[in-house]
Design an enzyme around this catalytic site. Sequence first.
Site, short mmCIF file in Angstrom:
data_model
loop_
_atom_site.label_atom_id
_atom_site.label_comp_id
_atom_site.label_asym_id
_atom_site.label_seq_id
_atom_site.Cartn_x
_atom_site.Cartn_y
_atom_site.Cartn_z
N ASP A 11 54.42 42.77 43.36
CA ASP A 11 54.68 41.35 43.60
C ASP A 11 55.04 40.72 42.25
O ASP A 11 55.27 41.42 41.26
CB ASP A 11 53.49 40.68 44.31
CG ASP A 11 52.26 40.56 43.42
OD1 ASP A 11 52.27 41.06 42.28
OD2 ASP A 11 51.27 39.95 43.88
N HIS A 12 55.07 39.38 42.21
CA HIS A 12 55.45 38.69 40.96
C HIS A 12 54.44 38.97 39.85
O HIS A 12 54.82 39.12 38.69
CB HIS A 12 55.55 37.18 41.23
CG HIS A 12 54.29 36.60 41.81
ND1 HIS A 12 53.91 36.84 43.11
CD2 HIS A 12 53.33 35.81 41.28
CE1 HIS A 12 52.77 36.22 43.36
NE2 HIS A 12 52.38 35.60 42.26
N CYS A 68 50.06 44.84 41.80
CA CYS A 68 49.91 43.40 41.96
C CYS A 68 48.93 42.94 40.88
O CYS A 68 48.63 43.69 39.95
CB CYS A 68 49.50 43.00 43.38
SG CYS A 68 47.81 43.40 43.89
N THR A 70 45.69 42.46 40.79
CA THR A 70 44.50 43.31 40.71
C THR A 70 44.72 44.71 41.28
O THR A 70 43.87 45.58 41.09
CB THR A 70 43.35 42.68 41.53
OG1 THR A 70 43.83 42.54 42.88
CG2 THR A 70 42.95 41.32 40.98
N HIS A 101 41.40 65.22 45.45
CA HIS A 101 40.50 65.17 46.60
C HIS A 101 41.07 64.40 47.79
O HIS A 101 40.75 64.73 48.93
CB HIS A 101 39.17 64.51 46.20
CG HIS A 101 38.33 65.38 45.31
ND1 HIS A 101 37.00 65.13 45.08
CD2 HIS A 101 38.64 66.50 44.60
CE1 HIS A 101 36.51 66.06 44.25
NE2 HIS A 101 37.50 66.90 43.94
N ARG A 135 38.41 72.25 51.35
CA ARG A 135 37.53 71.36 52.12
C ARG A 135 38.08 69.94 52.18
O ARG A 135 37.82 69.20 53.13
CB ARG A 135 36.13 71.34 51.51
CG ARG A 135 36.03 70.69 50.15
CD ARG A 135 34.65 70.90 49.53
NE ARG A 135 34.43 70.09 48.35
CZ ARG A 135 34.90 70.39 47.14
NH1 ARG A 135 35.66 71.46 46.96
NH2 ARG A 135 34.63 69.61 46.10
N HIS A 136 38.89 69.57 51.21
CA HIS A 136 39.45 68.21 51.20
C HIS A 136 40.53 68.04 52.27
O HIS A 136 40.74 66.94 52.77
CB HIS A 136 40.02 67.88 49.82
CG HIS A 136 39.00 68.03 48.73
ND1 HIS A 136 37.88 67.24 48.66
CD2 HIS A 136 38.92 68.89 47.68
CE1 HIS A 136 37.15 67.59 47.61
NE2 HIS A 136 37.76 68.59 47.00
C1 RB5 Z 1 48.96 36.85 43.15
O1 RB5 Z 1 48.62 35.69 42.49
C2 RB5 Z 1 47.73 37.74 43.33
O2 RB5 Z 1 46.88 37.18 44.28
C3 RB5 Z 1 48.13 39.14 43.71
O3 RB5 Z 1 48.97 39.67 42.76
C4 RB5 Z 1 47.02 40.16 43.86
O4 RB5 Z 1 46.18 40.16 42.75
C5 RB5 Z 1 46.28 40.14 45.14
O5 RB5 Z 1 45.43 41.01 45.41
#
Ligand code: RB5
Length: 144
Positions: A11-12, A68, A70, A101, A135-136
């Site tokens: 994403d951005h 993204c 996070t 795994h 096993r995996h």
């Molecule tokens: C965008 O601001 C942010 O929410 C997105 O990139 C991400 O971290 C969501 O999980």
Amino acid sequence: MTSEMIAIASDHAGYELKQTLVQHLRDEGFEVQDLGAHGTDSVDYPDFADAMADALSAGPAQRGILVCGTGIGISIAANRHRHIRAALCGNTTEARLCRQHNNANVIALGSRTLGQEVAADCVRIFLATAFEGGRHERRVSKMS
Ligand code: RB5
């Protein structure tokens, strides 16, 4: 021999890290299918997770990278598709084990939580590590 095609999307919030990773991938001899985003204008991460799912269904790419802010939202969205096993990785041990795994076919990374060098190391190890099977295999097959 043709080099492996790797799909990548963000994403951005992940755009700048994605651009860095695209360059790393090319430097290491991979072909890159860049699914966007193509700038830092605000977009919605599920759209890019869906684009990754479509790309891996269509081929030739069989593995992908999602970014993204996070890595959380885009990995949740990607894992709604049954053929996607997206692993959110914050270190190189997770990047190795998600291949060995879990046979993860997508690595998800957070641009706001990881340094660029750690992220690039995670991608390098993810792409270089094979599934151990055994096993995996039984466990992974229960998810699909
Ligand atoms: C965008 O601001 C942010 O929410 C997105 O990139 C991400 O971290 C969501 O999980």
